[in-house]
Design a protein around this motif. Structure first.
Motif, PDB file in Angstrom:
ATOM      1  N   ARG A  51       2.001  -1.681  -8.444  1.00 14.02           N
ATOM      2  CA  ARG A  51       1.284  -0.878  -7.970  1.00 14.02           C
ATOM      3  C   ARG A  51       0.406  -1.489  -6.448  1.00 14.02           C
ATOM      4  NH1 ARG A  51      -2.397   2.585 -10.302  1.00 14.02           N
ATOM      5  NH2 ARG A  51      -1.909   1.865 -12.308  1.00 14.02           N
ATOM      6  N   GLY A  52       0.296  -2.743  -6.361  1.00  6.71           N
ATOM      7  CA  GLY A  52      -0.285  -3.325  -5.238  1.00  6.71           C
ATOM      8  C   GLY A  52       0.608  -3.234  -4.005  1.00  6.71           C
ATOM      9  N   VAL A  53       2.000  -3.375  -4.291  1.00  5.08           N
ATOM     10  CA  VAL A  53       2.980  -3.349  -3.071  1.00  5.08           C
ATOM     11  C   VAL A  53       2.810  -1.775  -2.835  1.00  5.08           C
ATOM     12  CG1 VAL A  53       5.303  -3.487  -2.644  1.00  5.08           C
ATOM     13  CG2 VAL A  53       4.082  -5.418  -3.736  1.00  5.08           C
ATOM     14  N   SER A  54       2.851  -0.931  -3.633  1.00  5.71           N
ATOM     15  CA  SER A  54       3.154   0.643  -3.226  1.00  5.71           C
ATOM     16  C   SER A  54       2.153   0.925  -2.486  1.00  5.71           C
ATOM     17  CB  SER A  54       3.068   1.581  -4.705  1.00  5.71           C
ATOM     18  OG  SER A  54       4.476   0.856  -5.336  1.00  5.71           O
ATOM     19  N   GLU A  55       0.687   0.709  -3.000  1.00  6.23           N
ATOM     20  CA  GLU A  55      -0.356   1.007  -2.362  1.00  6.23           C
ATOM     21  C   GLU A  55      -0.424   0.262  -0.732  1.00  6.23           C
ATOM     22  OE1 GLU A  55      -3.592  -0.071  -4.721  1.00  6.23           O
ATOM     23  OE2 GLU A  55      -3.157   1.552  -5.992  1.00  6.23           O
ATOM     24  N   GLY A  56      -0.054  -0.898  -0.826  1.00  5.67           N
ATOM     25  CA  GLY A  56       0.124  -1.508   0.543  1.00  5.67           C
ATOM     26  C   GLY A  56       1.106  -0.762   1.480  1.00  5.67           C
ATOM     27  N   LEU A  57       2.032  -0.389   1.009  1.00  4.04           N
ATOM     28  CA  LEU A  57       3.349   0.384   1.807  1.00  4.04           C
ATOM     29  C   LEU A  57       2.540   1.812   2.125  1.00  4.04           C
ATOM     30  CD1 LEU A  57       6.552  -0.547  -0.194  1.00  4.04           C
ATOM     31  CD2 LEU A  57       5.776  -1.108   2.134  1.00  4.04           C
ATOM     32  N   LEU A  58       1.883   2.394   1.178  1.00  3.06           N
ATOM     33  CA  LEU A  58       1.420   4.022   1.541  1.00  3.06           C
ATOM     34  C   LEU A  58       0.452   3.971   2.604  1.00  3.06           C
ATOM     35  CD1 LEU A  58       1.202   5.354  -2.210  1.00  3.06           C
ATOM     36  CD2 LEU A  58       2.503   6.100  -0.112  1.00  3.06           C
ATOM     37  N   ARG A  59      -0.412   2.776   2.892  1.00  5.72           N
ATOM     38  CA  ARG A  59      -1.394   2.634   4.029  1.00  5.72           C
ATOM     39  C   ARG A  59      -0.560   2.586   5.279  1.00  5.72           C
ATOM     40  NH1 ARG A  59      -3.579  -2.502   2.042  1.00  5.72           N
ATOM     41  NH2 ARG A  59      -4.031  -1.934  -0.028  1.00  5.72           N
ATOM     42  N   TYR A  60       0.454   2.312   5.407  1.00  6.09           N
ATOM     43  CA  TYR A  60       1.264   2.275   6.737  1.00  6.09           C
ATOM     44  C   TYR A  60       2.301   3.546   6.769  1.00  6.09           C
ATOM     45  CZ  TYR A  60      -1.139  -2.087   7.056  1.00  6.09           C
ATOM     46  OH  TYR A  60      -2.348  -2.925   7.114  1.00  6.09           O
ATOM     47  N   LEU A  61       2.160   4.425   5.871  1.00  2.48           N
ATOM     48  CA  LEU A  61       2.910   5.536   5.686  1.00  2.48           C
ATOM     49  C   LEU A  61       3.261   6.218   7.225  1.00  2.48           C
ATOM     50  CD1 LEU A  61       5.174   6.988   4.009  1.00  2.48           C
ATOM     51  CD2 LEU A  61       3.474   8.351   3.237  1.00  2.48           C
ATOM     52  N   ALA A  62       2.082   6.464   7.712  1.00  4.36           N
ATOM     53  CA  ALA A  62       1.961   7.349   8.851  1.00  4.36           C
ATOM     54  C   ALA A  62       2.886   6.771  10.146  1.00  4.36           C
ATOM     55  CB  ALA A  62       0.587   7.491   9.352  1.00  4.36           C
ATOM     56  N   LEU A  63       3.132   5.349   9.915  1.00  2.61           N
ATOM     57  CA  LEU A  63       4.073   4.567  10.950  1.00  2.61           C
ATOM     58  C   LEU A  63       5.449   5.135  10.883  1.00  2.61           C
ATOM     59  CD1 LEU A  63       2.501   1.168  11.012  1.00  2.61           C
ATOM     60  CD2 LEU A  63       2.111   2.877  12.925  1.00  2.61           C
ATOM     61  N   LEU A  64       5.760   5.482   9.574  1.00  7.97           N
ATOM     62  CA  LEU A  64       7.202   6.117   9.520  1.00  7.97           C
ATOM     63  C   LEU A  64       7.486   7.176  10.072  1.00  7.97           C
ATOM     64  CD1 LEU A  64       7.747   4.812   5.631  1.00  7.97           C
ATOM     65  CD2 LEU A  64       8.282   3.695   7.846  1.00  7.97           C
ATOM     66  N   TYR A  65       6.658   8.089  10.445  1.00  6.42           N
ATOM     67  CA  TYR A  65       6.803   9.195  11.189  1.00  6.42           C
ATOM     68  C   TYR A  65       7.078   9.322  12.510  1.00  6.42           C
ATOM     69  CZ  TYR A  65       4.865  11.656   7.196  1.00  6.42           C
ATOM     70  OH  TYR A  65       4.728  12.374   5.696  1.00  6.42           O
ATOM     71  N   VAL A  66       6.804   7.845  13.226  1.00  5.15           N
ATOM     72  CA  VAL A  66       6.906   7.716  14.706  1.00  5.15           C
ATOM     73  C   VAL A  66       8.599   7.851  15.069  1.00  5.15           C
ATOM     74  CG1 VAL A  66       6.884   6.284  16.425  1.00  5.15           C
ATOM     75  CG2 VAL A  66       4.897   6.413  14.990  1.00  5.15           C
ATOM     76  N   PRO A  67       9.538   7.416  14.274  1.00  2.00           N
ATOM     77  CA  PRO A  67      10.948   7.280  14.496  1.00  2.00           C
ATOM     78  C   PRO A  67      11.132   8.830  14.243  1.00  2.00           C
ATOM     79  CG  PRO A  67      10.445   5.306  13.010  1.00  2.00           C
ATOM     80  CD  PRO A  67       9.289   6.285  13.385  1.00  2.00           C
ATOM     81  N   ALA A  68      10.916   9.486  13.390  1.00  2.00           N
ATOM     82  CA  ALA A  68      11.261  11.019  13.004  1.00  2.00           C
ATOM     83  C   ALA A  68      10.847  11.629  14.383  1.00  2.00           C
ATOM     84  CB  ALA A  68      10.523  11.435  11.807  1.00  2.00           C
ATOM     85  N   GLY A  69       9.682  11.614  14.857  1.00  2.00           N
ATOM     86  CA  GLY A  69       9.262  12.220  15.948  1.00  2.00           C
ATOM     87  C   GLY A  69      10.025  11.961  17.126  1.00  2.00           C
ATOM     88  N   VAL A  70      10.343  10.680  17.547  1.00  2.00           N
ATOM     89  CA  VAL A  70      11.254  10.228  18.517  1.00  2.00           C
ATOM     90  C   VAL A  70      12.641  10.911  18.338  1.00  2.00           C
ATOM     91  CG1 VAL A  70      12.609   8.175  19.580  1.00  2.00           C
ATOM     92  CG2 VAL A  70      10.113   8.292  18.887  1.00  2.00           C
ATOM     93  N   GLY A  71      13.041  11.024  17.038  1.00  2.00           N
ATOM     94  CA  GLY A  71      14.393  11.634  16.976  1.00  2.00           C
ATOM     95  C   GLY A  71      14.314  13.141  17.091  1.00  2.00           C
ATOM     96  N   LEU A  72      13.311  13.778  16.702  1.00  2.00           N
ATOM     97  CA  LEU A  72      13.151  15.180  17.076  1.00  2.00           C
ATOM     98  C   LEU A  72      13.006  15.395  18.671  1.00  2.00           C
ATOM     99  CD1 LEU A  72      10.241  16.296  14.690  1.00  2.00           C
ATOM    100  CD2 LEU A  72      12.684  17.229  14.980  1.00  2.00           C
TER     101      LEU A  72
END
Length: 118
Positions: A51-72
Motif C-alpha cells: 500500500r505504501g509503495v503504491s500510494e507513493g508511485l501514484l503521487r508521481y503518476l502524472a510524470l509518466l504522461y510526459v514521455p507519452a506526450g513527447v511520443g505523440l
C-alpha cells in the motif's frame, strides 16, 4: 517499504516471463498487475508495504504522461495519417468501458442489496 517494492517488481517480472513463455500479445506489466490482483484476492488484504509503495508511485503518476506526450509530438505525422481509425477506436473503447462498468455496478449493487447492506 522495500518489501512492497520487491513484491511489485516480482509481479512485473512474473508477468514478463508469462508473456515470453506464451507469446500472448499483452504487455508484461499488465500480466504482472493481474498476477498482483490474484495474489491480493487470495491474501484477502492489502499488505501495508505494498500500500505504501503504491500510494507513493501514484503521487508521481502524472510524470509518466510526459514521455507519452513527447511520443505523440514525435510521431505526429504518422498519427495525422491514421486519425480517423484512432478516433473511432478511442470512442468505441470508451463506450465499451462505460457499458462494462455499468454492468459490473449493477451486479455488485444487486449482491449488496441481497446481503442486506446499503
Amino acid at each position: 517499504m522495500l518489501n512492497g517494492f520487491l513484491a511489485l517488481l516480482l509481479c512485473q517480472l512474473l508477468g514478463e516471463w508469462v508473456v515470453l513463455a506464451t507469446s500472448i500479445p499483452v504487455p508484461g506489466p499488465v500480466v504482472g498487475m493481474v498476477i498482483l490482483l490474484v495474489w491480493l484476492i487470495f491474501k484477502k488484504r492489502m499488505p501495508d508495504s505494498v500500500r505504501g509503495v503504491s500510494e507513493g508511485l501514484l503521487r508521481y503518476l502524472a510524470l509518466l504522461y510526459v514521455p507519452a506526450g513527447v511520443g505523440l509530438m514525435l510521431h505526429l505525422h504518422t498519427i495525422s495519417l491514421y486519425w480517423l481509425p484512432i478516433l473511432i477506436s478511442l470512442f468505441v473503447s470508451t463506450f465499451i468501458t462505460m457499458v462494462v462498468t455499468v454492468l459490473i455496478l449493477k451486479v455488485m449493487n444487486k449482491k449488496l442489496n441481497k446481503n442486506g447492506a446499503r
